[in-house]
Scaffold this active site. Structure first.
Site, short mmCIF file in Angstrom:
data_model
loop_
_atom_site.label_atom_id
_atom_site.label_comp_id
_atom_site.label_asym_id
_atom_site.label_seq_id
_atom_site.Cartn_x
_atom_site.Cartn_y
_atom_site.Cartn_z
CG ASN A 78 -2.06 -0.94 1.16
OD1 ASN A 78 -2.35 -1.50 0.11
ND2 ASN A 78 -2.73 -1.15 2.27
CG HIS A 465 -14.69 2.92 -11.22
ND1 HIS A 465 -15.41 2.94 -10.04
CD2 HIS A 465 -13.55 2.24 -10.94
CE1 HIS A 465 -14.74 2.32 -9.10
NE2 HIS A 465 -13.61 1.87 -9.61
CG HIS A 622 -14.18 -2.98 -3.21
ND1 HIS A 622 -14.85 -3.16 -4.40
CD2 HIS A 622 -13.18 -2.10 -3.48
CE1 HIS A 622 -14.27 -2.45 -5.35
NE2 HIS A 622 -13.25 -1.78 -4.82
#
Length: 745
Positions: A78, A465, A622
């Site tokens: 990350n 997206h 998510h």
């Protein structure tokens, strides 16, 4: 190098976490601080606070040892991406003299100063945790032999491996005027050796770049390491250990490992004539981007360090020195060790029972009733089957699908290719601007086109997206459109670890809206007369604003008013201000925000009716869910519920094509609101509260009555599937509030 403890007494995570009602946060211990302005938190510092929460899981004693190592590795990966994209962007702004302030008022230069101060502490903390985990791993028989002697048999094997497998691959290069300084690629690692030639006592510096083809760690075979033992050594340490074989006639005075991170963002000019060719060129430029960070070992030779800084054009402020491991992300290799006793219990997702009841016929199941599938608890294979069955079905005439990230081995891609080869009309919107997947997506696009798929790249300046798949089927009553709307990507690997929603429907109006949205992407035909779906950047922002405003009006009229939202990030000032207005009007606002949150909760006269929590656990949260009370106590059948592909960020709302899908079916509405969203609200074992000062705190405290600590991941793993009567691994459940009124569907 040492750092302040991120978790103090709370490091002993075996202490039972308290159950907590949805009404009030329990007593907590502050553990992570992300300073911000008066009204908003800084985006970059909020992200660093998120990564500290990830890093804190590496200290969670409730997790098996290799899973804790996995969290440490993830924190490193990350951080690398953060440096290559976010910090690189700030560096570029500072170099160009751009002083545009962030949402909290900091200039790029001020943000860089704050970030770098934080990075030093985080890097040191990673090394502290690595040392603790390394010692714990050794107690279980997993040894990392970088800095210790090994048994004679292991030594002999390692030396042979070095001579046979490593020495022919690596190339030492002298650093002097006769030898140009070699290019070090992004995430490249290398070793510098300071040598003295024995013949004339001259000193030289030699560099060895470690090829990416070599593994990060070498494992000594089990029959040599010993029964039940696993011995690893990093490639860098292996080269250092046997470097004398490389430099006969020289005395090695010192050596040091380094690692380079470069600017990896890709900028595409709007007037690009050929998007594919432009991206191929941009991917090549990425590998040669400006150096953003140089990692060095603590005892790196000072003379060699000066050479690196000069040749790489690195300012000292971009140097991170460590007395531990360089490239923490590489520990993922050790996580792969075959030790089930040191990992989470194996979990196999359930296939939706509703589809099984129809003998596996996905379309028959959808025709009967809308279906919600909850990944990763329910198998992503049903999404693949949706496309596979469409490809083989002689009554299917067309398939249209968006593809943002599909992975390196994609059954979905193969199904689309099979559909085209079977004579279907297949359209795939492949997003080339999916960061770090650009190259893979170019490969998929070429393969799809060769098979006869109509490949569209969408907009030059907007990313597509949205996650939508449409199948048009010829039936007795005419053509029927079946749709899949998702909150996550069509990616078979991430679908096993990301929590996401898959919504299947044959609702004609949703199908018509989906068709208009696809035409918008493929032909720039702005949709007119949308009945249900809201689309970014056209009207998604306005739709959420309208729902928030309706809750404000209800609160002012004395009606029940509440907003529940679950998303990954909240950074958009307009959306934050709207939520502040709702709070001041008396609307109860509950937010589950996994990562960045620039909203400051719990501030009197600003956000006192807003609470924010973050869930970090076995799976990566998510899914994006938005729910509005709509004049009834929350949760109820009258609440308005939506799923979306978009987070509440400016880029999602204004610069991406996104979809906001209303959930109108009674069963699916209940599943999302009364199970998924409510379970997230009630989770205490994996949750952190965000406080008004920017600190995050694990939920801790004494048990609330007789209620057991609730873990939403465990609940969904051990209870029947949302889409039917799946098998439960153990008894238990989430407290449910019954619906007060029926709802159509």
């Amino acid at each position: 190098m040492s750092s302040p403890r991120i978790i103090d007494a709370a490091n002993d995570a075996s202490t039972g976490h308290a159950s907590v009602s949805a009404a009030s946060p329990p007593s907590t211990q502050r553990v992570v601080t992300a300073p911000g302005g008066e009204t908003y938190f800084n985006r970059e510092l909020s992200w660093l606070a998120f990564n500290e929460r990830v890093l804190a899981e590496a200290c969670n004693d409730r997790y098996p040892l290799l899973e804790r190592l996995r969290f440490l590795s993830i924190s490193g990966s990350n951080l690398d991406e953060f440096m290559m994209i976010r910090v690189a962007g700030l560096v570029g702004q500072a170099q160009r003299g751009i002083d545009k302030p962030a949402i909290d008022g900091r200039t790029p230069t001020q943000q860089l100063t704050a970030i770098r101060n934080k990075l030093v502490a985080i890097s040191a903390r990673q090394q502290d945790i690595w040392r603790d985990l390394r010692a714990a791993l050794a107690d279980t028989g997993i040894h990392i032999a970088d800095e210790k002697r090994v048994e004679p048999a292991a030594h002999a094997w390692l030396e042979t491996y070095f001579l046979d497998e490593i020495l022919p691959v690596i190339t030492p290069q002298a650093l002097d005027p006769a030898h140009p300084f070699p290019f070090v690629h992004n995430e490249g690692m290398g070793l510098l050796f300071t040598l003295t030639r024995e013949a004339d006592q001259d000193q030289i510096i030699e560099m060895i770049l470690i090829p990416t083809a070599l593994p990060r760690f070498v494992r000594v075979p089990g029959d040599i390491a010993g029964a039940g033992e696993a011995v690893y050594i990093s490639i860098a340490s292996l080269i250092q250990r046997y470097a004398a074989k490389l430099f006969p006639g020289f005395t090695i005075e010192g050596d040091g490992l380094f690692r380079v991170l470069r600017d990896s963002d890709i900028e595409i000019e709007e007037e690009a004539e050929d998007l594919v060719r432009t991206f191929r060129s941009a991917i090549q430029r990425r590998r040669r981007g400006q150096v953003i960070q140089l990692e060095l070992e603590e005892d790196f030779d000072s003379q060699a360090e000066d050479v690196l800084l000069e040749q790489l054009g690195v300012h000292e402020a971009a140097v991170i020195k460590t007395d531990g491991m360089i490239g923490i992300d590489g520990l993922a290799k050790i996580v792969d060790e075959d030790r089930p006793d040191l990992k989470f219990d194996a979990y196999s997702p359930r296939y939706p029972e509703r589809v099984r009841e129809h003998d596996g016929d996905v379309f028959s199941a959808i025709r009967e009733k809308d279906i919600l599938v909850h990944h990763p608890y329910e198998s992503f294979e049903v999404v693949v089957d949706f496309i596979r069955q469409a490809a083989a079905d002689p009554d299917v005439v067309a398939i249209k699908q968006t593809l943002y990230r599909a992975g390196s081995q994609s059954a979905v891609i193969n199904a689309l290719i099979a559909a085209a080869e079977n004579g279907k009309s297949v359209t795939a919107v492949v997003e080339l601007k999916a960061r770090f997947d650009e190259e893979q997506n170019l490969k998929w696009a070429a393969k799809l086109e060769r098979a006869g798929v109509q490949v569209i790249y969408g907009f030059t300046d907007w990313k597509t997206h949205a996650k939508i798949a449409m199948v048009v089927r010829r039936e007795e009553s005419g053509f029927r459109t079946y749709c899949h709307f998702g909150t996550g990507n069509y990616h078979p690997i991430t679908a096993k670890i990301y929590t996401d929603m898959s919504f299947f429907t044959a609702d004609p109006k949703l199908g018509q809206d989906a068709g208009k949205m696809m035409n918008f992407v493929t032909g720039y035909v702005e949709p007119a007369g949308l009945e249900h779906i809201a689309i970014a950047p056209l009207n998604l922002r306005e739709e959420i604003y309208a729902r928030i405003d309706a809750e404000i009006a209800n609160a002012l009229a004395g009606k029940p008013a509440a907003i529940w939202m679950k998303c990954n990030q909240i950074t958009d000032s307009g959306m934050i201000d709207r939520l502040y207005a709702a709070s001041n009007a008396g609307v109860s606002v509950e937010l589950v925000v996994r990562g960045i949150c620039c909203l400051r909760p719990g501030v009197p006269d600003l956000s006192e009716n807003i609470r924010v929590k973050s869930i970090i656990g076995r799976f990566l949260e998510h899914s994006r869910i938005f729910a509005f009370a709509n004049g009834e106590p929350m949760p109820s059948a009258e609440a308005l519920v939506y799923i979306a592909s978009a987070d509440l960020m400016g880029r999602n709302l204004d610069r991406r094509v996104e979809a906001l899908i209303p959930i109108l079916n009674r069963t699916v509405h209940d599943q999302i609101l009364q199970q998924v969203l409510l379970a997230n609200m009630l989770d205490v074992e994996q949750s952190w509260w965000l406080h008004a000062d920017g600190s995050y705190a694990r939920i801790e405290g004494p048990p609330d009555g007789d209620r057991k600590p609730f873990n939403c991941h465990r609940y969904f793993m051990t209870n029947p599937s949302l889409s039917g009567r799946g098998g439960a691994l153990e008894a238990g459940g989430v407290p449910k509030l019954s619906l007060r009124k029926g709802r159509g569907g």
